[in-house]
Design an enzyme around this catalytic site. Structure first.
Site, PDB file in Angstrom:
ATOM      1  N   HIS A  79      20.487  20.653  34.325  1.00  0.00           N
ATOM      2  CA  HIS A  79      21.472  21.339  34.127  1.00  0.00           C
ATOM      3  C   HIS A  79      21.267  22.407  33.063  1.00  0.00           C
ATOM      4  O   HIS A  79      20.732  21.805  32.017  1.00  0.00           O
ATOM      5  CB  HIS A  79      22.940  20.649  33.912  1.00  0.00           C
ATOM      6  CG  HIS A  79      24.079  21.368  33.894  1.00  0.00           C
ATOM      7  ND1 HIS A  79      24.692  22.052  34.869  1.00  0.00           N
ATOM      8  CD2 HIS A  79      24.598  21.965  33.026  1.00  0.00           C
ATOM      9  CE1 HIS A  79      25.567  22.822  34.497  1.00  0.00           C
ATOM     10  NE2 HIS A  79      25.731  22.647  33.110  1.00  0.00           N
ATOM     11  N   GLY A 137      10.720  41.055  63.358  1.00  0.00           N
ATOM     12  CA  GLY A 137      11.562  40.685  62.343  1.00  0.00           C
ATOM     13  C   GLY A 137      11.270  39.192  61.891  1.00  0.00           C
ATOM     14  O   GLY A 137      12.291  38.594  61.419  1.00  0.00           O
ATOM     15  N   VAL A 172       8.794  36.364  59.753  1.00  0.00           N
ATOM     16  CA  VAL A 172       8.249  36.198  58.310  1.00  0.00           C
ATOM     17  C   VAL A 172       7.683  37.447  57.670  1.00  0.00           C
ATOM     18  O   VAL A 172       7.846  37.799  56.632  1.00  0.00           O
ATOM     19  CB  VAL A 172       7.475  34.940  57.868  1.00  0.00           C
ATOM     20  CG1 VAL A 172       7.590  34.566  56.756  1.00  0.00           C
ATOM     21  CG2 VAL A 172       8.149  33.680  58.752  1.00  0.00           C
ATOM     22  N   LYS A 187       2.387  37.893  48.137  1.00  0.00           N
ATOM     23  CA  LYS A 187       3.286  37.612  46.809  1.00  0.00           C
ATOM     24  C   LYS A 187       2.983  38.336  45.787  1.00  0.00           C
ATOM     25  O   LYS A 187       4.029  38.689  44.845  1.00  0.00           O
ATOM     26  CB  LYS A 187       2.985  36.016  46.492  1.00  0.00           C
ATOM     27  CG  LYS A 187       3.447  34.819  47.572  1.00  0.00           C
ATOM     28  CD  LYS A 187       4.536  34.957  48.325  1.00  0.00           C
ATOM     29  CE  LYS A 187       4.703  35.637  49.635  1.00  0.00           C
ATOM     30  NZ  LYS A 187       4.206  35.354  50.918  1.00  0.00           N
ATOM     31  N   ASP A 215      -3.978  26.347  61.517  1.00  0.00           N
ATOM     32  CA  ASP A 215      -3.312  27.369  62.540  1.00  0.00           C
ATOM     33  C   ASP A 215      -3.860  27.214  63.875  1.00  0.00           C
ATOM     34  O   ASP A 215      -3.509  27.527  64.982  1.00  0.00           O
ATOM     35  CB  ASP A 215      -3.488  28.825  62.195  1.00  0.00           C
ATOM     36  CG  ASP A 215      -2.524  29.416  61.055  1.00  0.00           C
ATOM     37  OD1 ASP A 215      -2.061  28.220  60.335  1.00  0.00           O
ATOM     38  OD2 ASP A 215      -2.586  30.357  60.709  1.00  0.00           O
ATOM     39  N   GLY A 271      -9.865  32.410  53.447  1.00  0.00           N
ATOM     40  CA  GLY A 271      -9.158  32.714  54.667  1.00  0.00           C
ATOM     41  C   GLY A 271      -8.248  33.728  54.446  1.00  0.00           C
ATOM     42  O   GLY A 271      -8.030  34.456  53.768  1.00  0.00           O
TER      43      GLY A 271
HETATM   44  P1  NAI Z   1       6.914  35.286  63.560  1.00  0.00           P
HETATM   45  O1  NAI Z   1       6.566  34.477  64.613  1.00  0.00           O
HETATM   46  O2  NAI Z   1       7.337  34.639  62.242  1.00  0.00           O
HETATM   47  O3  NAI Z   1       7.780  36.518  64.060  1.00  0.00           O
HETATM   48  C1  NAI Z   1       7.533  37.384  65.052  1.00  0.00           C
HETATM   49  C2  NAI Z   1       8.816  38.081  65.385  1.00  0.00           C
HETATM   50  O4  NAI Z   1       8.472  39.096  66.172  1.00  0.00           O
HETATM   51  C3  NAI Z   1       9.812  36.975  65.952  1.00  0.00           C
HETATM   52  O5  NAI Z   1      11.100  37.200  65.635  1.00  0.00           O
HETATM   53  C4  NAI Z   1       9.856  37.621  67.538  1.00  0.00           C
HETATM   54  O6  NAI Z   1      11.120  37.442  68.184  1.00  0.00           O
HETATM   55  C5  NAI Z   1       9.481  39.155  67.342  1.00  0.00           C
HETATM   56  N1  NAI Z   1       8.722  39.795  68.335  1.00  0.00           N
HETATM   57  C6  NAI Z   1       7.809  39.222  69.311  1.00  0.00           C
HETATM   58  N2  NAI Z   1       7.444  40.272  70.331  1.00  0.00           N
HETATM   59  C7  NAI Z   1       8.314  41.303  69.880  1.00  0.00           C
HETATM   60  C8  NAI Z   1       8.052  42.625  70.509  1.00  0.00           C
HETATM   61  N3  NAI Z   1       7.266  42.984  71.399  1.00  0.00           N
HETATM   62  N4  NAI Z   1       9.110  43.454  69.838  1.00  0.00           N
HETATM   63  C9  NAI Z   1       9.810  43.029  68.876  1.00  0.00           C
HETATM   64  N5  NAI Z   1       9.926  41.986  68.180  1.00  0.00           N
HETATM   65  C10 NAI Z   1       9.072  40.994  68.647  1.00  0.00           C
HETATM   66  O7  NAI Z   1       5.349  36.076  63.139  1.00  0.00           O
HETATM   67  P2  NAI Z   1       4.885  36.974  62.076  1.00  0.00           P
HETATM   68  O8  NAI Z   1       6.112  37.524  61.037  1.00  0.00           O
HETATM   69  O9  NAI Z   1       3.960  37.777  62.491  1.00  0.00           O
HETATM   70  O10 NAI Z   1       4.186  35.628  61.209  1.00  0.00           O
HETATM   71  C11 NAI Z   1       2.749  35.165  61.754  1.00  0.00           C
HETATM   72  C12 NAI Z   1       2.510  33.754  61.065  1.00  0.00           C
HETATM   73  O11 NAI Z   1       2.493  33.683  59.880  1.00  0.00           O
HETATM   74  C13 NAI Z   1       3.881  33.054  61.090  1.00  0.00           C
HETATM   75  O12 NAI Z   1       3.467  31.837  61.886  1.00  0.00           O
HETATM   76  C14 NAI Z   1       4.318  32.432  59.973  1.00  0.00           C
HETATM   77  O13 NAI Z   1       4.705  31.370  59.683  1.00  0.00           O
HETATM   78  C15 NAI Z   1       3.115  32.718  58.999  1.00  0.00           C
HETATM   79  N6  NAI Z   1       3.594  33.356  57.784  1.00  0.00           N
HETATM   80  C16 NAI Z   1       4.296  32.438  56.785  1.00  0.00           C
HETATM   81  C17 NAI Z   1       4.640  33.114  55.629  1.00  0.00           C
HETATM   82  C18 NAI Z   1       5.327  32.409  54.793  1.00  0.00           C
HETATM   83  O14 NAI Z   1       5.181  30.952  54.936  1.00  0.00           O
HETATM   84  N7  NAI Z   1       6.068  32.688  53.797  1.00  0.00           N
HETATM   85  C19 NAI Z   1       4.208  34.335  55.322  1.00  0.00           C
HETATM   86  C20 NAI Z   1       3.638  35.303  56.160  1.00  0.00           C
HETATM   87  C21 NAI Z   1       3.230  34.524  57.565  1.00  0.00           C
END
Ligand code: NAI
Length: 452
Positions: free
Chosen positions: A439, A181, A183, A52, A306, A41
């Site tokens: 530690h 901005g 994840v 990563k 998801d 996936g």
């Molecule tokens: P996200 O939901 O984390 O962030 C999207 C951001 O875009 C939010 O801050 C939102 O306010 C902003 N946004 C929305 N519409 C906008 C616009 N028109 N203009 C400007 N800003 C806007 O979504 P993201 O980063 O795309 O990640 C998607 C998914 O993938 C998430 O559910 C995340 O949990 C998962 N993911 C997790 C990772 C991890 O656990 N390290 C790594 C990569 C993805």
């Protein structure tokens, strides 16, 4: 003997699908998994793991560039982005091969193609119909593409990229604009900033990193601002062209030049075109609704990962898949979401689990919030030059147990599972204070924080 009849048919071979296949076949079920793109996936092929790999290369590069801070002198340091991408591709190949081999070992039948649900017990792939006593829908999610002027055209001409394409670009863009901005946006901004792009993040909210504790997201923003990333907060993107992004800031339109644009404004469950309506699977806002056994409104039809939109994280998908399979096998098992950890793999890393101060107060919980600088950890002092990490613990005053732990500082990603365990098992603060931590480690900060 070739059979088209199975105990379980799984749609989608990502973390939820392949783990469910492994568990169900391990318990003796005859399992079919249908996958239209690649086993593993998004997580293995174009998400969690490849990103990563890139971020680790950037970390090595950053250490080499700043090695003098640690008393190490090196000559000139350069990055070979193509070699980084090649290394990433090799890692993905190894991981996907691992999943394929697990499927073989477990005698899971894997069929390539798009599975369409044709009845409560049947799925069609091309012209072939398969029947299964149970169905598990694990079709995942896809990036949200907003109806902003120019976005569709710029996806076609390659200016606008999603998390999928950005991992494979062969040239480091001079000017990268990241829309969103969250994840994905932050992790990719981190990589491309390290390797030399001029990065601008445009975010519509007043803070980055979504639901992250606000004090922590402010520290993260300061770290990346100091490293040279530009943040445009409270800004709404209005148009994207081949070489710029227009956005509204305080009622004025501003133009940000861009060679490439990353679109990372969230992901949406993939529920269309798979025949859900044929059997009447209930969805809300495009996500399949399940109960806490992962069962949908249709008997013997489950959904994990998801696609149910509850917590779009690979590790949640794993556990949801197990819960679904256990219930299919007649074992009572329920999904709990209160101690699901989350990590942002930036430098510094962010790790969080449970309630934030804000969410606890919104729920009317009587909490005490204790915050300690990471500098209270000897190992953190020995290994970090900046030192603005914090550990924040949300304590339930009535139960004297932990409701949330929020960390910013390296190793947070590896520490946070311990905090999840404390929340999940409802350990009391007094009990945690009696635990012996190794530690010197950074994880000691949890014990240290509880002693106030
Ligand atoms: P996200 O939901 O984390 O962030 C999207 C951001 O875009 C939010 O801050 C939102 O306010 C902003 N946004 C929305 N519409 C906008 C616009 N028109 N203009 C400007 N800003 C806007 O979504 P993201 O980063 O795309 O990640 C998607 C998914 O993938 C998430 O559910 C995340 O949990 C998962 N993911 C997790 C990772 C991890 O656990 N390290 C790594 C990569 C993805």
């Amino acid at each position: 003997m070739i059979t088209n009849t199975f105990d379980l048919i799984i749609l989608g071979g990502g973390p939820a699908g392949y783990l469910a296949a492994e568990r169900a076949s391990g318990a003796g079920l005859n399992v079919l998994i249908v996958e239209q793109r690649f086993l593993g996936g998004v997580c293995l092929n174009e998400g969690c793991l490849p990103s990563k790999a890139l971020l680790h290369s950037a970390k090595v590069f950053d250490y080499a560039n700043h090695s003098e801070q640690y008393g190490v002198k090196v000559g000139s340091v350069t990055i070979d982005h193509n070699a980084v991408v090649e290394r990433k591709n090799k890692i993905v190949k190894t991981l996907v091969a691992g999943i394929k081999s697990k499927m073989r070992q477990n005698k899971v039948t894997v069929v390539e193609g798009t599975g369409i649900i044709t009845g409560n017990n049947s799925v069609k792939v091309g012209d072939i119909e398969y029947t299964g006593k149970r169905l598990l829908i694990c079709t995942g999610s896809h990036p949200v593409v907003p109806p902003i002027k120019g976005v569709a055209e710029c996806i076609t001409n390659g200016t606008v990229l999603t998390n999928r394409e950005i991992l494979d670009i062969r040239e480091i863009p001079k000017k990268l604009v990241v829309i969103g901005g969250g994840v994905i946006g932050l992790e990719m901004a981190s990589y491309f900033n390290s390797v030399g792009s001029s990065v601008t993040v445009i975010e519509m909210l007043p803070h980055i990193a979504g639901q992250t504790d606000k004090e922590i997201s402010t520290i993260l923003l300061k770290n990346y601002t100091d490293k040279g990333v530009t943040f445009k907060m409270n800004c709404k993107v209005t148009e994207v062209t081949e070489n710029s992004v227009a956005y509204e800031s305080e009622g004025k339109t501003e133009i940000q030049p861009a060679d490439k644009v990353l679109l990372s404004i969230g992901r949406r469950p993939s529920t269309e075109g798979i025949g859900l309506e044929t059997i009447g699977v209930y969805c809300e806002k495009g996500a399949i609704i399940t109960d806490d056994t992962m069962l949908t409104n249709i008997p013997n039809v489950y959904a994990a990962g998801d696609v149910n939109g509850k917590s779009m994280l690979a590790h949640t998908a794993y556990r949801e898949a197990e819960v679904a399979v256990n219930n299919m096998l007649g074992k009572k098992d329920f999904m709990r979401y209160n101690a699901v950890p989350s990590v942002i793999y930036t430098t510094p890393e962010v790790g969080a689990v449970g309630e934030t101060e804000e969410s606890a107060k919104q729920k009317g919980l009587d909490v005490e919030v204790i915050t300690k600088p990471m500098m209270y950890s000897g190992r953190y002092v020995a290994e970090n030059t900046r030192g603005d990490g914090i550990c924040k613990i949300v304590v339930d005053k009535k139960q004297n147990s932990i409701l949330g732990v929020h960390l910013i500082g390296n190793y947070a990603s590896e520490i946070i599972y311990g905090a999840a365990l404390m929340i999940e098992t409802q350990m009391t603060v007094d009990y945690i204070k009696e635990l012996v931590f190794p530690h010197p480690t950074v994880c000691e900060i949890i014990r240290e924080t509880l002693f106030k």
